[in-house]
Motif scaffolding. Structure first.
Motif, PDB file in Angstrom:
ATOM      1  N   ASP A  45      37.096  54.399  33.042  1.00  0.00           N
ATOM      2  CA  ASP A  45      36.599  53.544  34.104  1.00  0.00           C
ATOM      3  C   ASP A  45      37.683  53.453  35.173  1.00  0.00           C
ATOM      4  O   ASP A  45      38.655  52.711  35.039  1.00  0.00           O
ATOM      5  CB  ASP A  45      36.269  52.159  33.538  1.00  0.00           C
ATOM      6  N   ARG A  46      37.541  54.221  36.234  1.00  0.00           N
ATOM      7  CA  ARG A  46      38.591  54.331  37.237  1.00  0.00           C
ATOM      8  C   ARG A  46      38.825  53.015  37.971  1.00  0.00           C
ATOM      9  O   ARG A  46      39.954  52.687  38.312  1.00  0.00           O
ATOM     10  CB  ARG A  46      38.243  55.434  38.220  1.00  0.00           C
ATOM     11  N   ALA A  47      37.809  52.276  38.212  1.00  0.00           N
ATOM     12  CA  ALA A  47      37.977  50.996  38.904  1.00  0.00           C
ATOM     13  C   ALA A  47      38.796  50.019  38.049  1.00  0.00           C
ATOM     14  O   ALA A  47      39.656  49.295  38.557  1.00  0.00           O
ATOM     15  CB  ALA A  47      36.614  50.397  39.227  1.00  0.00           C
ATOM     16  N   ARG A  48      38.533  50.025  36.763  1.00  0.00           N
ATOM     17  CA  ARG A  48      39.271  49.134  35.862  1.00  0.00           C
ATOM     18  C   ARG A  48      40.743  49.556  35.770  1.00  0.00           C
ATOM     19  O   ARG A  48      41.636  48.711  35.772  1.00  0.00           O
ATOM     20  CB  ARG A  48      38.628  49.162  34.478  1.00  0.00           C
ATOM     21  N   ILE A  49      40.987  50.866  35.705  1.00  0.00           N
ATOM     22  CA  ILE A  49      42.364  51.354  35.643  1.00  0.00           C
ATOM     23  C   ILE A  49      43.100  51.047  36.940  1.00  0.00           C
ATOM     24  O   ILE A  49      44.270  50.651  36.923  1.00  0.00           O
ATOM     25  CB  ILE A  49      42.378  52.862  35.336  1.00  0.00           C
ATOM     26  N   ALA A  50      42.437  51.197  38.070  1.00  0.00           N
ATOM     27  CA  ALA A  50      43.064  50.925  39.365  1.00  0.00           C
ATOM     28  C   ALA A  50      43.371  49.443  39.553  1.00  0.00           C
ATOM     29  O   ALA A  50      44.275  49.080  40.307  1.00  0.00           O
ATOM     30  CB  ALA A  50      42.164  51.410  40.486  1.00  0.00           C
ATOM     31  N   SER A  51      42.659  48.564  38.845  1.00  0.00           N
ATOM     32  CA  SER A  51      42.889  47.123  39.005  1.00  0.00           C
ATOM     33  C   SER A  51      43.946  46.572  38.054  1.00  0.00           C
ATOM     34  O   SER A  51      44.290  45.397  38.140  1.00  0.00           O
ATOM     35  CB  SER A  51      41.575  46.365  38.786  1.00  0.00           C
ATOM     36  N   ILE A  52      44.476  47.396  37.168  1.00  0.00           N
ATOM     37  CA  ILE A  52      45.468  46.907  36.194  1.00  0.00           C
ATOM     38  C   ILE A  52      46.708  46.314  36.884  1.00  0.00           C
ATOM     39  O   ILE A  52      47.153  45.235  36.503  1.00  0.00           O
ATOM     40  CB  ILE A  52      45.843  48.018  35.194  1.00  0.00           C
ATOM     41  N   PRO A  53      47.293  46.945  37.905  1.00  0.00           N
ATOM     42  CA  PRO A  53      48.479  46.338  38.531  1.00  0.00           C
ATOM     43  C   PRO A  53      48.208  44.990  39.204  1.00  0.00           C
ATOM     44  O   PRO A  53      49.148  44.241  39.469  1.00  0.00           O
ATOM     45  CB  PRO A  53      48.909  47.382  39.570  1.00  0.00           C
ATOM     46  N   ASP A  54      46.955  44.653  39.468  1.00  0.00           N
ATOM     47  CA  ASP A  54      46.618  43.372  40.096  1.00  0.00           C
ATOM     48  C   ASP A  54      46.402  42.248  39.080  1.00  0.00           C
ATOM     49  O   ASP A  54      46.225  41.097  39.477  1.00  0.00           O
ATOM     50  CB  ASP A  54      45.353  43.527  40.947  1.00  0.00           C
ATOM     51  N   GLN A  55      46.435  42.575  37.783  1.00  0.00           N
ATOM     52  CA  GLN A  55      46.214  41.575  36.740  1.00  0.00           C
ATOM     53  C   GLN A  55      47.425  40.640  36.649  1.00  0.00           C
ATOM     54  O   GLN A  55      48.558  41.043  36.902  1.00  0.00           O
ATOM     55  CB  GLN A  55      45.986  42.256  35.381  1.00  0.00           C
TER      56      GLN A  55
END
Length: 187
Positions: A45-55
């Protein structure tokens, strides 16, 4: 180097090497356009992977990973830089009926002084180390480029055999490391 240190080093190299091989194999199969690599990547899930640094947990996880990697690296460095000095060696009481202990440091110095008397030897450094659980007399010799290697090897082997005879029943190795100075090219 102790046996435990060499095992830890090999396990770390195996883990890092295996990880790099897996990532490299994935990159090569992706570049070749093989379906297996494309199917594996398409499941992510590319969107989920791309949002990891924003967690909110990301900076903590990144800091803990950096601290853990730093501590592991310094620990490995200290384990490998620790000098493997050997203690005394126990000799059986076959000769006099009592157990004897011998300090190997002076024996290494004696071996070095014998080797320094040979023609063509410039410097000699001696130490007694624990090399993977085996007490070792290690002598490093720096010689002239014109040193007669055959004669030096024969004499060094004879001295190593005399050291073994001086320590009956003890498992002690003798290493003579020869480094030759470079030949002077200006002549």
């Amino acid at each position: 180097m102790k046996r435990r240190t060499s095992v830890v080093d090999r396990l770390v190299v195996l883990a890092v090497g295996g990880s790099l091989l897996a990532v490299g194999a994935l990159a090569v199969t992706w570049r070749l356009g093989l379906d297996a690599a494309r199917n594996l990547v398409s499941r992510l899930d590319r969107a989920r992977i791309a949002s990891i640094p924003d967690q909110p947990w990301w900076p903590t996880a990144l800091g803990a990973t950096c601290a853990l990697a730093f501590v592991a690296g310094v620990t490995l460095l200290l384990l490998n830089l620790r000098r493997g000095r050997t203690s005394t060696v126990q000799l059986g009481g076959e000769l006099c009926g009592a157990d004897l202990s011998v300090d190997l440091g002076p024996m290494a110095v004696g071996l070095a002084s014998e080797l320094s008397a040979f023609d063509g030897v410039r410097t000699v450094r001696a130490t007694a180390v624990d090399d993977r659980g085996l007490p070792t007399l290690r002598v490093t010799v720096v010689g002239e480029p014109t040193l007669d290697l055959e004669d030096f090897t024969r004499n060094a082997e004879a001295l190593a055999q005399s050291m073994a005879a001086a320590l009956p029943g003890a498992a002690v190795a003798t290493q003579v490391l020869l480094h030759l100075d470079p030949v002077d090219q200006s002549a």
